[in-house]
Design a protein around this motif. Structure first.
Motif, mmCIF file in Angstrom:
data_model
loop_
_atom_site.group_PDB
_atom_site.id
_atom_site.type_symbol
_atom_site.label_atom_id
_atom_site.label_comp_id
_atom_site.label_asym_id
_atom_site.label_seq_id
_atom_site.Cartn_x
_atom_site.Cartn_y
_atom_site.Cartn_z
ATOM 1 N N PHE A 94 0.810 -1.219 0.000
ATOM 2 C CA PHE A 94 0.000 0.000 0.000
ATOM 3 C C PHE A 94 0.850 1.279 0.000
ATOM 4 C CE2 PHE A 94 -3.140 -3.040 1.680
ATOM 5 C CZ PHE A 94 -4.223 -2.739 0.878
ATOM 6 N N SER A 95 2.150 1.130 0.078
ATOM 7 C CA SER A 95 3.001 2.322 0.049
ATOM 8 C C SER A 95 3.368 2.726 -1.373
ATOM 9 C CB SER A 95 4.287 2.065 0.844
ATOM 10 O OG SER A 95 5.063 1.040 0.255
ATOM 11 N N ASP A 96 2.950 1.942 -2.370
ATOM 12 C CA ASP A 96 3.284 2.224 -3.765
ATOM 13 C C ASP A 96 2.033 2.159 -4.620
ATOM 14 O OD1 ASP A 96 4.634 2.705 -6.113
ATOM 15 O OD2 ASP A 96 5.295 0.617 -6.365
ATOM 16 N N LEU A 97 1.220 3.208 -4.533
ATOM 17 C CA LEU A 97 -0.050 3.253 -5.258
ATOM 18 C C LEU A 97 -0.046 4.289 -6.379
ATOM 19 C CD1 LEU A 97 -2.511 3.002 -2.220
ATOM 20 C CD2 LEU A 97 -1.594 1.134 -3.618
ATOM 21 N N ASP A 98 1.108 4.889 -6.640
ATOM 22 C CA ASP A 98 1.177 5.954 -7.654
ATOM 23 C C ASP A 98 0.661 5.518 -9.024
ATOM 24 O OD1 ASP A 98 2.169 8.066 -6.083
ATOM 25 O OD2 ASP A 98 4.203 7.259 -6.185
ATOM 26 N N PRO A 99 1.014 4.323 -9.524
ATOM 27 C CA PRO A 99 0.514 3.944 -10.856
ATOM 28 C C PRO A 99 -1.014 3.920 -10.942
ATOM 29 C CG PRO A 99 2.297 2.490 -10.184
ATOM 30 C CD PRO A 99 1.935 3.303 -8.981
ATOM 31 N N PHE A 100 -1.667 3.509 -9.872
ATOM 32 C CA PHE A 100 -3.132 3.480 -9.862
ATOM 33 C C PHE A 100 -3.712 4.886 -9.870
ATOM 34 C CE2 PHE A 100 -1.781 -0.536 -8.075
ATOM 35 C CZ PHE A 100 -2.646 -1.457 -8.646
ATOM 36 N N VAL A 101 -3.164 5.742 -9.024
ATOM 37 C CA VAL A 101 -3.668 7.120 -8.925
ATOM 38 C C VAL A 101 -3.453 7.861 -10.237
ATOM 39 C CG1 VAL A 101 -3.397 9.334 -7.749
ATOM 40 C CG2 VAL A 101 -3.365 7.208 -6.425
ATOM 41 N N GLU A 102 -2.309 7.667 -10.867
ATOM 42 C CA GLU A 102 -2.024 8.345 -12.135
ATOM 43 C C GLU A 102 -3.042 7.963 -13.207
ATOM 44 O OE1 GLU A 102 1.948 7.196 -13.023
ATOM 45 O OE2 GLU A 102 2.847 8.414 -11.409
ATOM 46 N N GLN A 103 -3.361 6.686 -13.305
ATOM 47 C CA GLN A 103 -4.327 6.246 -14.305
ATOM 48 C C GLN A 103 -5.736 6.742 -13.989
ATOM 49 O OE1 GLN A 103 -3.662 4.731 -17.167
ATOM 50 N NE2 GLN A 103 -1.468 4.634 -16.700
ATOM 51 N N LEU A 104 -6.093 6.753 -12.720
ATOM 52 C CA LEU A 104 -7.413 7.252 -12.341
ATOM 53 C C LEU A 104 -7.541 8.744 -12.642
ATOM 54 C CD1 LEU A 104 -7.828 5.330 -8.956
ATOM 55 C CD2 LEU A 104 -9.171 4.971 -11.037
ATOM 56 N N ARG A 105 -6.509 9.507 -12.349
ATOM 57 C CA ARG A 105 -6.527 10.932 -12.657
ATOM 58 C C ARG A 105 -6.585 11.186 -14.155
ATOM 59 N NH1 ARG A 105 -1.903 13.090 -8.351
ATOM 60 N NH2 ARG A 105 -3.324 13.359 -6.541
ATOM 61 N N ASP A 106 -6.079 10.225 -14.922
ATOM 62 C CA ASP A 106 -6.065 10.355 -16.380
ATOM 63 C C ASP A 106 -7.397 9.966 -17.011
ATOM 64 O OD1 ASP A 106 -4.562 10.932 -18.802
ATOM 65 O OD2 ASP A 106 -4.657 8.776 -19.213
ATOM 66 N N GLY A 107 -8.350 9.533 -16.178
ATOM 67 C CA GLY A 107 -9.685 9.249 -16.701
ATOM 68 C C GLY A 107 -10.104 7.800 -16.689
ATOM 69 N N ALA A 108 -9.256 6.906 -16.194
ATOM 70 C CA ALA A 108 -9.628 5.488 -16.149
ATOM 71 C C ALA A 108 -10.763 5.274 -15.151
ATOM 72 C CB ALA A 108 -8.424 4.639 -15.756
ATOM 73 N N ASP A 109 -11.689 4.373 -15.493
ATOM 74 C CA ASP A 109 -12.767 4.015 -14.571
ATOM 75 C C ASP A 109 -12.353 2.873 -13.647
ATOM 76 O OD1 ASP A 109 -14.801 5.799 -15.613
ATOM 77 O OD2 ASP A 109 -14.838 4.503 -17.385
ATOM 78 N N GLY A 158 -7.881 -0.146 -8.454
ATOM 79 C CA GLY A 158 -8.433 1.185 -8.175
ATOM 80 C C GLY A 158 -9.563 1.492 -9.140
ATOM 81 N N PHE A 159 -10.477 2.357 -8.726
ATOM 82 C CA PHE A 159 -11.601 2.659 -9.599
ATOM 83 C C PHE A 159 -12.280 3.963 -9.177
ATOM 84 C CE2 PHE A 159 -12.631 -0.572 -6.419
ATOM 85 C CZ PHE A 159 -13.595 0.059 -5.656
ATOM 86 N N SER A 160 -13.040 4.500 -10.117
ATOM 87 C CA SER A 160 -13.905 5.636 -9.831
ATOM 88 C C SER A 160 -15.114 5.133 -9.052
ATOM 89 C CB SER A 160 -14.358 6.293 -11.141
ATOM 90 O OG SER A 160 -15.526 7.046 -10.960
ATOM 91 N N GLY A 188 -18.833 -0.963 -20.972
ATOM 92 C CA GLY A 188 -17.941 -0.083 -21.717
ATOM 93 C C GLY A 188 -17.126 0.883 -20.891
ATOM 94 N N LEU A 189 -16.799 0.549 -19.647
ATOM 95 C CA LEU A 189 -15.962 1.434 -18.841
ATOM 96 C C LEU A 189 -14.522 1.412 -19.347
ATOM 97 C CD1 LEU A 189 -17.162 0.873 -15.159
ATOM 98 C CD2 LEU A 189 -18.124 2.324 -16.952
ATOM 99 N N ASP A 190 -13.793 2.461 -19.029
ATOM 100 C CA ASP A 190 -12.379 2.576 -19.403
ATOM 101 C C ASP A 190 -11.556 1.743 -18.412
ATOM 102 O OD1 ASP A 190 -9.775 3.293 -19.975
ATOM 103 O OD2 ASP A 190 -10.140 5.454 -20.010
ATOM 104 N N ILE A 191 -11.078 0.591 -18.873
ATOM 105 C CA ILE A 191 -10.335 -0.335 -18.014
ATOM 106 C C ILE A 191 -8.869 -0.332 -18.421
ATOM 107 C CG2 ILE A 191 -10.150 -2.708 -17.181
ATOM 108 C CD1 ILE A 191 -13.049 -3.132 -18.059
ATOM 109 N N ARG A 192 -7.995 -0.179 -17.435
ATOM 110 C CA ARG A 192 -6.560 -0.203 -17.702
ATOM 111 C C ARG A 192 -5.887 -1.143 -16.709
ATOM 112 N NH1 ARG A 192 -5.610 6.376 -18.529
ATOM 113 N NH2 ARG A 192 -7.603 6.732 -19.626
#
Length: 385
Positions: A94-109, A158-160, A188-192
């Motif tokens: 849980f100390s390395d969640l940056d990749p998830f947050v970056e994708q969520l901020r970029d619009g991923a659902d 991670g998700f919206s 049809g959600l944006d899945i990454r």
């Protein structure tokens, strides 16, 4: 509004919960993300709730048992616009969640972790799960749903919150993980996907996961939301094989090499036709039911399909099949009468009889499917049970 909720389902995780919560808060502090740590407790009796509250995490008590029930309640109580969920057994970092947050901020659902790309430490995953369960179920999911997810069952994702709540997930057990991916894909959600690591958990007790039971639950769910693969494609294959065989044998025995096929094979072909057609009808009714109750999405193909199986069309096609059955029956009776209603060669009477039975059965199935599909599409008036 809070940006991020780090959500952990919990059932008697006192051994590892503190480590997970500390790592989660360290991540929020280091990254500067405005967030909270939320524990969805499923009835712990080992003091997990007190540990969580003592460390500053928020706790929601979930009386309904099950992994999915805990996560569903946690998502409903989350204050964050985004949610990152992960098991509280210290197998995820849980100390390395940056990749998830970056994708969520970029619009991923929905952002899925992939342990097979990020790395699985020695003894972190049982061989049965690593080489059979996860690869097989993930492959089935990709084939059935054409989803980009390579690790269907990764517990770190991670998700919206708004997007996932719109899917109305409702499975209470471990299959919740698959339901989220399936319905996100269907709608049809944006899945990454991002690589993530898995290490051995820190518990001394046995895990809650039951390999064969939970694997079967996941497989059932994969099939339930894929009526094409469960009913339509197998049914179409059976119907096609049966129809070709039946038609060829209507005019007499067929010999291939040293093997001769006659009326016994014709009876088997009749069963294939009826079984296959019934499965296709089940697919039609399942699609209507699933769309009606928002289990599957609307689509232009569905609208064309629904119009094809109207009561009018069903009665016309079914009536023609019943008429064919009647004509075939009369032909058989007249043929028998021509012999003075005496003994007949079995192969002479079986063919028209088989045609009558198949056509009559198909006609009834078509008509009843048409009426039942119409019933399923009737509007529901409020207040009427």
């Amino acid at each position: 509004m809070t940006e991020l909720t780090i959500l952990m389902p919990c059932l008697d995780e006192a051994e590892t919960l503190e480590t997970c919560i500390v790592k989660a808060f360290d991540y929020l502090k280091r990254s500067g993300v405005d967030g909270e740590v939320l524990i969805a407790d499923n009835g712990s009796t080992d003091g997990s709730q007190e540990i969580a509250r003592g460390l500053g995490a928020r706790v929601v008590d979930v009386p309904v048992k099950g992994y999915g029930a805990a996560l569903g309640a946690g998502i409903a109580h989350a204050k964050g616009r985004f949610v990152i969920m992960g098991d509280s057994d210290d197998s995820y970092d849980f100390s390395d969640l940056d990749p998830f947050v970056e994708q969520l901020r970029d619009g991923a659902d929905l952002v899925m972790g992939n342990r097979f790309k990020g790395g699985i430490a020695k003894n972190a995953m049982p061989p049965l799960h690593r080489y059979l369960g996860n690869p097989v179920l993930s492959t089935v999911g990709r084939v059935f749903y054409r989803t980009p997810v390579g690790d269907f069952h990764c517990g770190l994702r991670g998700f919206s919150k708004e997007a996932i709540q719109g899917l109305h997930l409702n499975t209470p057990g471990m299959e919740f993980a698959s339901e989220m991916v399936i319905r996100a894909t269907l709608f049809g959600l944006d899945i990454r996907e991002v690589p993530t690591t898995l290490k051995p958990d820190g518990r001394t007790r046995a895990p809650h996961l039951r390999s064969w039971r939970d694997g079967w639950l996941h497989l059932k769910l994969l099939l339930t939301f894929a009526p094409y693969w469960l009913f339509y494609y197998p049914g179409l294959a059976l119907f096609g094989i049966g129809l070709v065989s039946f038609t060829a044998l209507m005019f007499g025995p067929v010999t291939i090499g040293n093997v001769s096929f006659d009326v016994a094979t014709m009876i088997l072909a009749s069963a294939l036709i009826l079984t296959g057609f019934q499965m296709v009808c089940f697919h039609a009714l399942t699609r209507i039911f699933a769309v009606r109750f928002n289990l599957l999405p609307l689509s232009p193909r569905y609208e064309r399909f629904r119009n094809m199986i109207s009561v009018d069309n069903a009665c016309i096609i079914g009536g023609l099949l019943l008429l064919t059955a009647l004509v075939s029956t009369l032909a058989g009776v007249f043929s028998w009468g021509a012999t003075g209603f005496g003994d007949m060669v079995a192969t002479d009477i079986v063919r028209p009889a088989a045609l009558s039975v198949v056509c009559a059965s198909l006609g009834v199935q078509v008509i009843t499917t048409g009426f039942l599909s119409s019933m399923l599409q009737q509007p529901i008036r409020p207040g009427i049970n």
